[in-house]
Design a protein around this motif. Structure first.
Motif, PDB file in Angstrom:
ATOM      1  N   THR A  51       0.797  -1.238  -0.029  1.00  0.00           N
ATOM      2  CA  THR A  51       0.002  -0.028   0.195  1.00  0.00           C
ATOM      3  C   THR A  51       0.733   1.175  -0.071  1.00  0.00           C
ATOM      4  O   THR A  51       0.591   2.250  -0.773  1.00  0.00           O
ATOM      5  CB  THR A  51      -0.865   0.058   1.316  1.00  0.00           C
ATOM      6  N   HIS A  52       1.959   1.271   0.542  1.00  0.00           N
ATOM      7  CA  HIS A  52       2.998   2.336   0.949  1.00  0.00           C
ATOM      8  C   HIS A  52       3.499   2.499  -0.535  1.00  0.00           C
ATOM      9  O   HIS A  52       3.834   3.576  -1.245  1.00  0.00           O
ATOM     10  CB  HIS A  52       4.191   2.207   1.980  1.00  0.00           C
ATOM     11  N   HIS A  53       3.844   1.566  -1.334  1.00  0.00           N
ATOM     12  CA  HIS A  53       4.487   1.438  -2.599  1.00  0.00           C
ATOM     13  C   HIS A  53       3.400   2.116  -3.618  1.00  0.00           C
ATOM     14  O   HIS A  53       3.830   2.865  -4.559  1.00  0.00           O
ATOM     15  CB  HIS A  53       4.882   0.221  -3.153  1.00  0.00           C
ATOM     16  N   LEU A  54       2.025   1.679  -3.430  1.00  0.00           N
ATOM     17  CA  LEU A  54       0.910   2.197  -4.172  1.00  0.00           C
ATOM     18  C   LEU A  54       0.918   3.883  -4.015  1.00  0.00           C
ATOM     19  O   LEU A  54       0.858   4.549  -4.975  1.00  0.00           O
ATOM     20  CB  LEU A  54      -0.230   1.534  -3.802  1.00  0.00           C
ATOM     21  N   ILE A  55       0.913   4.245  -2.747  1.00  0.00           N
ATOM     22  CA  ILE A  55       0.707   5.626  -2.457  1.00  0.00           C
ATOM     23  C   ILE A  55       1.930   6.533  -3.164  1.00  0.00           C
ATOM     24  O   ILE A  55       1.855   7.437  -3.851  1.00  0.00           O
ATOM     25  CB  ILE A  55       0.639   5.958  -1.125  1.00  0.00           C
ATOM     26  N   GLY A  56       3.309   5.816  -2.980  1.00  0.00           N
ATOM     27  CA  GLY A  56       4.530   6.519  -3.609  1.00  0.00           C
ATOM     28  C   GLY A  56       4.357   6.447  -5.096  1.00  0.00           C
ATOM     29  O   GLY A  56       4.737   7.387  -5.603  1.00  0.00           O
ATOM     30  N   SER A  57       4.114   5.454  -5.611  1.00  0.00           N
ATOM     31  CA  SER A  57       3.751   5.638  -7.343  1.00  0.00           C
ATOM     32  C   SER A  57       2.707   6.597  -7.658  1.00  0.00           C
ATOM     33  O   SER A  57       2.801   7.129  -8.551  1.00  0.00           O
ATOM     34  CB  SER A  57       3.426   4.104  -7.797  1.00  0.00           C
ATOM     35  N   VAL A  58       1.720   6.392  -6.938  1.00  0.00           N
ATOM     36  CA  VAL A  58       0.716   7.672  -7.225  1.00  0.00           C
ATOM     37  C   VAL A  58       1.278   8.973  -7.040  1.00  0.00           C
ATOM     38  O   VAL A  58       0.864   9.899  -8.060  1.00  0.00           O
ATOM     39  CB  VAL A  58      -0.595   7.139  -6.564  1.00  0.00           C
ATOM     40  N   ALA A  59       1.988   9.147  -6.059  1.00  0.00           N
ATOM     41  CA  ALA A  59       2.379  10.498  -5.920  1.00  0.00           C
ATOM     42  C   ALA A  59       3.363  10.860  -6.950  1.00  0.00           C
ATOM     43  O   ALA A  59       3.641  11.926  -7.295  1.00  0.00           O
ATOM     44  CB  ALA A  59       3.318  10.551  -4.425  1.00  0.00           C
ATOM     45  N   MET A  60       4.140   9.852  -7.599  1.00  0.00           N
ATOM     46  CA  MET A  60       5.096  10.258  -8.565  1.00  0.00           C
ATOM     47  C   MET A  60       4.370  10.387  -9.865  1.00  0.00           C
ATOM     48  O   MET A  60       4.769  11.747 -10.725  1.00  0.00           O
ATOM     49  CB  MET A  60       6.068   9.032  -8.770  1.00  0.00           C
ATOM     50  N   VAL A  61       3.370   9.673 -10.236  1.00  0.00           N
ATOM     51  CA  VAL A  61       2.596  10.112 -11.335  1.00  0.00           C
ATOM     52  C   VAL A  61       1.807  11.680 -11.151  1.00  0.00           C
ATOM     53  O   VAL A  61       2.166  12.179 -12.021  1.00  0.00           O
ATOM     54  CB  VAL A  61       1.434   9.165 -11.502  1.00  0.00           C
ATOM     55  N   TYR A  62       1.359  11.804  -9.879  1.00  0.00           N
ATOM     56  CA  TYR A  62       0.962  13.187  -9.554  1.00  0.00           C
ATOM     57  C   TYR A  62       1.952  14.309  -9.840  1.00  0.00           C
ATOM     58  O   TYR A  62       1.755  15.333 -10.332  1.00  0.00           O
ATOM     59  CB  TYR A  62       0.459  13.105  -8.317  1.00  0.00           C
ATOM     60  N   MET A  63       3.078  13.992  -9.310  1.00  0.00           N
ATOM     61  CA  MET A  63       4.378  15.139  -9.668  1.00  0.00           C
ATOM     62  C   MET A  63       4.718  15.157 -11.063  1.00  0.00           C
ATOM     63  O   MET A  63       5.049  16.221 -11.345  1.00  0.00           O
ATOM     64  CB  MET A  63       5.238  14.622  -8.671  1.00  0.00           C
ATOM     65  N   ALA A  64       4.720  13.992 -11.769  1.00  0.00           N
ATOM     66  CA  ALA A  64       5.079  14.020 -13.257  1.00  0.00           C
ATOM     67  C   ALA A  64       3.886  15.087 -13.919  1.00  0.00           C
ATOM     68  O   ALA A  64       4.337  15.842 -14.534  1.00  0.00           O
ATOM     69  CB  ALA A  64       5.255  12.759 -13.648  1.00  0.00           C
ATOM     70  N   VAL A  65       2.715  14.663 -13.463  1.00  0.00           N
ATOM     71  CA  VAL A  65       1.603  15.628 -14.324  1.00  0.00           C
ATOM     72  C   VAL A  65       1.702  16.968 -14.071  1.00  0.00           C
ATOM     73  O   VAL A  65       1.713  17.887 -14.629  1.00  0.00           O
ATOM     74  CB  VAL A  65       0.325  14.798 -14.092  1.00  0.00           C
ATOM     75  N   ALA A  66       1.997  17.182 -12.463  1.00  0.00           N
ATOM     76  CA  ALA A  66       1.801  18.634 -11.971  1.00  0.00           C
ATOM     77  C   ALA A  66       3.031  19.079 -12.554  1.00  0.00           C
ATOM     78  O   ALA A  66       3.013  20.498 -12.651  1.00  0.00           O
ATOM     79  CB  ALA A  66       2.002  18.673 -10.546  1.00  0.00           C
ATOM     80  N   MET A  67       4.340  18.810 -12.738  1.00  0.00           N
ATOM     81  CA  MET A  67       5.389  19.503 -13.249  1.00  0.00           C
ATOM     82  C   MET A  67       5.677  19.418 -14.894  1.00  0.00           C
ATOM     83  O   MET A  67       6.516  19.876 -15.092  1.00  0.00           O
ATOM     84  CB  MET A  67       6.773  18.752 -12.580  1.00  0.00           C
ATOM     85  N   GLY A  68       4.487  18.750 -15.488  1.00  0.00           N
ATOM     86  CA  GLY A  68       4.695  18.737 -16.811  1.00  0.00           C
ATOM     87  C   GLY A  68       4.509  20.105 -17.579  1.00  0.00           C
ATOM     88  O   GLY A  68       3.762  20.821 -16.901  1.00  0.00           O
ATOM     89  N   PRO A  69       4.714  19.953 -18.759  1.00  0.00           N
ATOM     90  CA  PRO A  69       4.394  21.270 -19.492  1.00  0.00           C
ATOM     91  C   PRO A  69       2.889  21.431 -19.751  1.00  0.00           C
ATOM     92  O   PRO A  69       2.173  20.627 -19.790  1.00  0.00           O
ATOM     93  CB  PRO A  69       4.945  21.103 -21.019  1.00  0.00           C
ATOM     94  N   GLY A  70       2.641  22.646 -19.540  1.00  0.00           N
ATOM     95  CA  GLY A  70       1.097  22.949 -19.720  1.00  0.00           C
ATOM     96  C   GLY A  70       0.505  22.771 -18.434  1.00  0.00           C
ATOM     97  O   GLY A  70      -0.873  22.915 -18.213  1.00  0.00           O
ATOM     98  N   ALA A  71       0.948  22.449 -17.325  1.00  0.00           N
ATOM     99  CA  ALA A  71       0.384  22.031 -16.083  1.00  0.00           C
ATOM    100  C   ALA A  71       0.225  23.458 -15.192  1.00  0.00           C
ATOM    101  O   ALA A  71      -0.329  23.587 -14.285  1.00  0.00           O
ATOM    102  CB  ALA A  71       0.972  21.321 -15.239  1.00  0.00           C
ATOM    103  N   GLY A  72       0.755  24.749 -15.679  1.00  0.00           N
ATOM    104  CA  GLY A  72       0.437  26.004 -15.266  1.00  0.00           C
ATOM    105  C   GLY A  72       1.147  25.922 -13.840  1.00  0.00           C
ATOM    106  O   GLY A  72       0.912  26.637 -12.995  1.00  0.00           O
ATOM    107  N   GLY A  73       2.408  25.389 -13.691  1.00  0.00           N
ATOM    108  CA  GLY A  73       3.266  25.474 -12.650  1.00  0.00           C
ATOM    109  C   GLY A  73       2.756  24.383 -11.446  1.00  0.00           C
ATOM    110  O   GLY A  73       3.094  24.460 -10.200  1.00  0.00           O
ATOM    111  N   GLY A  74       1.766  23.707 -11.746  1.00  0.00           N
ATOM    112  CA  GLY A  74       1.536  22.515 -11.157  1.00  0.00           C
ATOM    113  C   GLY A  74       0.058  22.156 -10.602  1.00  0.00           C
ATOM    114  O   GLY A  74      -0.318  21.175 -10.644  1.00  0.00           O
TER     115      GLY A  74
END
Length: 193
Positions: A97-120
């Motif tokens: 479950t911890h790995h699941l939360i960590g992986s979801v957090a990494m996806v979230y950060m990737a999307v938030a930091m990606g181009p067009g995210a408006g700073g996140g």
């Protein structure tokens, strides 16, 4: 300087996790592989943009890789998340479950930091406030750091079953220290969003 320290911390932690894959107990090798992937991903994401500006498509690659890792962690944690499933080892399910939360957090950060995210964070939280998902992840990782840190304090040196010393990859206190440093790294990365 802080970016480079985060890169070094995550990179060294990932290297130790790879050592655990080779010499750690067989039942913990899957967790060590997941932690090594997380450490490499965090190290790459933490490289200062002034030194290396990643291509625009790199954030999509992060999202796909960690999305796949999240699916794997979901499968691994199914005993802890789904009622009526065989229990197996509860600690393994909780760590899944911890790995699941960590992986979801990494996806979230990737999307938030990606181009067009408006700073996140546009549209994710209250007007001008901290986005809800970022806040929830910050609380989770802060509590995780406190829990793992408390477990580390009284840990005695572990001995091998034959009375000798354990290999570096099989030492539980070092695995806990790696989890603590990775959680601190994740907390730091979430604070910068």
């Amino acid at each position: 300087m802080s970016g480079w320290l985060l890169v070094a911390l995550c990179g060294l932690t990932s290297a130790y996790c790879l050592l655990r894959v080779r010499s750690g107990p067989a039942e913990q090798r899957g967790a060590a592989r997941g932690e090594a992937l997380m450490g490499v991903g965090m190290a790459v994401m933490a490289v200062p943009a002034a030194v290396f500006a990643p291509p625009a498509w790199s954030w999509a690659v992060y999202a796909v890789v960690f999305g796949a890792a999240a699916l794997r962690a979901l499968w691994w944690a199914r005993g802890a998340l789904l009622p009526g499933r065989p229990s197996g080892a509860p600690a393994a399910h909780a760590h899944g479950t911890h790995h699941l939360i960590g992986s979801v957090a990494m996806v979230y950060m990737a999307v938030a930091m990606g181009p067009g995210a408006g700073g996140g964070h546009t549209g994710h939280g209250a007007a001008g406030g901290l986005p809800l998902l970022t806040g929830a992840l910050l609380v989770y990782y802060a509590l995780y750091v406190l829990r793992v840190g408390a477990r580390l304090l009284p840990v005695p040196a572990a001995a091998a079953p034959g009375g000798g010393t354990l290999a570096w990859g099989a030492r539980p206190e070092l695995a806990q220290a790696c989890r603590l440093s990775m959680a601190l790294g994740m907390l730091t990365m979430l604070l910068t969003l």
